[in-house]
Scaffold this motif. Structure first.
Motif, PDB file in Angstrom:
ATOM      1  N   ARG A   1     -21.009  -3.288  52.336  1.00 23.78           N
ATOM      2  CA  ARG A   1     -20.870  -4.701  52.685  1.00 23.78           C
ATOM      3  C   ARG A   1     -19.851  -4.819  53.815  1.00 23.78           C
ATOM      4  O   ARG A   1     -18.671  -4.490  53.649  1.00 23.78           O
ATOM      5  CB  ARG A   1     -20.410  -5.523  51.484  1.00 23.78           C
ATOM      6  N   LEU A   2     -20.319  -5.279  54.951  1.00 23.20           N
ATOM      7  CA  LEU A   2     -19.450  -5.433  56.106  1.00 23.20           C
ATOM      8  C   LEU A   2     -18.813  -6.817  56.076  1.00 23.20           C
ATOM      9  O   LEU A   2     -19.510  -7.826  56.148  1.00 23.20           O
ATOM     10  CB  LEU A   2     -20.248  -5.248  57.394  1.00 23.20           C
ATOM     11  N   GLY A   3     -17.484  -6.852  55.981  1.00 25.70           N
ATOM     12  CA  GLY A   3     -16.781  -8.136  55.973  1.00 25.70           C
ATOM     13  C   GLY A   3     -16.986  -8.900  57.264  1.00 25.70           C
ATOM     14  O   GLY A   3     -17.021 -10.144  57.279  1.00 25.70           O
ATOM     15  N   ASN A   4     -17.094  -8.162  58.349  1.00 23.74           N
ATOM     16  CA  ASN A   4     -17.391  -8.741  59.662  1.00 23.74           C
ATOM     17  C   ASN A   4     -18.662  -8.076  60.183  1.00 23.74           C
ATOM     18  O   ASN A   4     -18.594  -7.032  60.830  1.00 23.74           O
ATOM     19  CB  ASN A   4     -16.228  -8.512  60.633  1.00 23.74           C
ATOM     20  N   PRO A   5     -19.829  -8.640  59.895  1.00 24.61           N
ATOM     21  CA  PRO A   5     -21.080  -7.991  60.258  1.00 24.61           C
ATOM     22  C   PRO A   5     -21.193  -7.718  61.758  1.00 24.61           C
ATOM     23  O   PRO A   5     -20.991  -8.611  62.572  1.00 24.61           O
ATOM     24  CB  PRO A   5     -22.141  -9.011  59.810  1.00 24.61           C
ATOM     25  N   ASN A   6     -21.495  -6.466  62.102  1.00 27.65           N
ATOM     26  CA  ASN A   6     -21.713  -6.094  63.498  1.00 27.65           C
ATOM     27  C   ASN A   6     -22.640  -4.899  63.523  1.00 27.65           C
ATOM     28  O   ASN A   6     -22.639  -4.069  62.606  1.00 27.65           O
ATOM     29  CB  ASN A   6     -20.386  -5.805  64.211  1.00 27.65           C
ATOM     30  N   LEU A   7     -23.439  -4.823  64.562  1.00 23.60           N
ATOM     31  CA  LEU A   7     -24.490  -3.811  64.623  1.00 23.60           C
ATOM     32  C   LEU A   7     -23.957  -2.379  64.666  1.00 23.60           C
ATOM     33  O   LEU A   7     -24.503  -1.503  63.978  1.00 23.60           O
ATOM     34  CB  LEU A   7     -25.404  -4.091  65.815  1.00 23.60           C
ATOM     35  N   PRO A   8     -22.902  -2.077  65.441  1.00 25.15           N
ATOM     36  CA  PRO A   8     -22.404  -0.692  65.438  1.00 25.15           C
ATOM     37  C   PRO A   8     -22.007  -0.199  64.051  1.00 25.15           C
ATOM     38  O   PRO A   8     -22.327   0.936  63.677  1.00 25.15           O
ATOM     39  CB  PRO A   8     -21.198  -0.755  66.391  1.00 25.15           C
ATOM     40  N   ASP A   9     -21.307  -1.028  63.272  1.00 27.48           N
ATOM     41  CA  ASP A   9     -20.909  -0.603  61.928  1.00 27.48           C
ATOM     42  C   ASP A   9     -22.117  -0.496  61.002  1.00 27.48           C
ATOM     43  O   ASP A   9     -22.165   0.371  60.118  1.00 27.48           O
ATOM     44  CB  ASP A   9     -19.880  -1.572  61.348  1.00 27.48           C
ATOM     45  N   ALA A  10     -23.096  -1.381  61.183  1.00 21.07           N
ATOM     46  CA  ALA A  10     -24.303  -1.306  60.372  1.00 21.07           C
ATOM     47  C   ALA A  10     -25.044   0.004  60.617  1.00 21.07           C
ATOM     48  O   ALA A  10     -25.501   0.670  59.679  1.00 21.07           O
ATOM     49  CB  ALA A  10     -25.208  -2.502  60.666  1.00 21.07           C
ATOM     50  N   LEU A  11     -25.142   0.380  61.866  1.00 15.07           N
ATOM     51  CA  LEU A  11     -25.821   1.632  62.202  1.00 15.07           C
ATOM     52  C   LEU A  11     -25.020   2.847  61.742  1.00 15.07           C
ATOM     53  O   LEU A  11     -25.591   3.870  61.351  1.00 15.07           O
ATOM     54  CB  LEU A  11     -26.069   1.692  63.715  1.00 15.07           C
ATOM     55  N   LYS A  12     -23.694   2.720  61.763  1.00 13.92           N
ATOM     56  CA  LYS A  12     -22.866   3.812  61.249  1.00 13.92           C
ATOM     57  C   LYS A  12     -23.063   3.975  59.744  1.00 13.92           C
ATOM     58  O   LYS A  12     -23.183   5.107  59.240  1.00 13.92           O
ATOM     59  CB  LYS A  12     -21.388   3.546  61.555  1.00 13.92           C
ATOM     60  N   ALA A  13     -23.100   2.853  59.017  1.00 11.37           N
ATOM     61  CA  ALA A  13     -23.334   2.915  57.574  1.00 11.37           C
ATOM     62  C   ALA A  13     -24.677   3.575  57.284  1.00 11.37           C
ATOM     63  O   ALA A  13     -24.802   4.394  56.361  1.00 11.37           O
ATOM     64  CB  ALA A  13     -23.290   1.515  56.981  1.00 11.37           C
ATOM     65  N   GLN A  14     -25.677   3.233  58.071  1.00  9.56           N
ATOM     66  CA  GLN A  14     -27.003   3.826  57.905  1.00  9.56           C
ATOM     67  C   GLN A  14     -26.956   5.327  58.142  1.00  9.56           C
ATOM     68  O   GLN A  14     -27.517   6.116  57.371  1.00  9.56           O
ATOM     69  CB  GLN A  14     -27.963   3.165  58.888  1.00  9.56           C
ATOM     70  N   LYS A  15     -26.258   5.746  59.187  1.00  4.77           N
ATOM     71  CA  LYS A  15     -26.155   7.173  59.514  1.00  4.77           C
ATOM     72  C   LYS A  15     -25.403   7.944  58.434  1.00  4.77           C
ATOM     73  O   LYS A  15     -25.750   9.088  58.107  1.00  4.77           O
ATOM     74  CB  LYS A  15     -25.449   7.336  60.863  1.00  4.77           C
TER      75      LYS A  15
END
Length: 317
Positions: free
Chosen positions: A129-143
């Motif tokens: 769960r990203l407190g501040n949603p952003n695409l780079p962190d989302a893609l990092k979580a996926q990786k």
């Protein structure tokens, strides 16, 4: 919802998660959510009325509450591995969650490769769960191997995101760019909101405030009554650390709002707010003079206290 990816990953009937709300969860609530077909999360201070005396106390208390959940249900549930701002506790919590074979863990955006690898090796599912949603962190979580991504909009209760992006707008940046199944958090309190979240690309919902207004939640009865009588227009939004907070208009919340409007620093407002203690006083003890009541904009859709089963059936039926 047999074909729903979140239901399949978490081995639950419905893709609904009860958010981990500090002081307000315990084994009874979490097991009730599990038995109703969703996934419940224990949270910091689960089942407690006093602050821990040490990190070991934090671990011992959480271990005991996890075992209470297992005594009440054989269905999956979850626990965050971040329970405080003392980050030295994280590896100890990870070890505890693996030892206790907790089925699902929550990462609040820590995104540590070694921790993810250790949890995945143990066969535990990871919700990020990203407190501040952003695409780079989302893609990092996926990786790193996260199983599910939670995106939080500004309509939520608790600690608000840095950007003032409403819940029904936050998904657009991620749909089609992230392969992980996504859950929407923030202001989800009735079936229409759930349906809208799914139409916008979410595959599940992350719900906090609506679960506070259930018989099984340990929140003070005065808090539950106030939630059912109030609307989003009654809430006070103010700056604090790290970014923003909103509360029903307790005396402390009124003071924080006034300070925010008059340009006080976030640090000074945070001192008055008194963080976790203010939440315990307001939401667990019902002290509206010294505490605050943190809820999301979804309260406008909550008009009575329900059972967990009734709420889950209404939202997901």
């Amino acid at each position: 919802m047999q074909n729903n990816r979140i239901s399949q990953i978490l081995n639950i009937k419905y893709p609904i998660v009860q958010a981990p709300m500090s002081w307000l969860t315990d084994a009874h609530l979490v097991a009730s959510v599990a038995n109703a077909g969703g996934l419940g999360f224990l949270a910091p201070h689960a089942g407690q009325t006093t602050n821990p005396t040490s990190n070991q106390d934090v671990l011992d208390r959480m271990r005991a509450e996890i075992r209470k959940v297992k005594a009440l249900t054989d269905k999956p549930f979850g626990v965050p591995f971040m329970l405080s701002y003392d980050f030295s506790l994280i590896p100890l919590m990870v070890d505890l969650l693996i030892e206790e074979q907790v089925p699902v863990v929550l990462d609040n955006g820590w995104l540590d490769e070694a921790i993810y690898a250790k949890i995945k090796q143990a066969g535990i599912k990871i919700i990020c769960r990203l407190g501040n949603p952003n695409l780079p962190d989302a893609l990092k979580a996926q990786k790193l191997g996260a199983d599910i991504l939670v995106l939080t909009g500004f309509d939520e209760g608790g600690t608000l995101p840095m950007k003032e992006i409403g819940s029904f707008n936050v998904l657009a940046e991620f749909v089609g760019k992230v392969d992980l199944p996504m859950m929407l958090a923030g202001g989800i309190a009735d079936k229409k909101a759930v349906q809208t979240a799914f139409m916008l690309g979410a595959e599940g919902v992350w719900v906090g405030t609506a679960f506070i207004a259930t018989h099984e939640c340990r929140a003070n009865p005065k808090v539950k009554d106030w939630i059912t009588q109030a609307t989003a227009n009654d809430l006070l939004l103010f700056r604090t650390e790290p970014y923003y907070y909103r509360s029903l208009p307790t005396e402390v919340a009124k003071k924080c709002f006034e300070m925010s409007e008059n340009g006080a620093s976030r640090a000074d407002i945070a001192k008055v707010m008194n963080a976790g203690t203010g939440m315990r006083l307001g939401m667990l003890e019902g002290d509206f003079e010294h505490g605050y009541v943190s809820v999301g904009n979804g309260i406008s859709a909550i008009d009575r206290v329900k059972s967990v089963q009734e709420l889950v059936d209404e939202l997901m039926g």
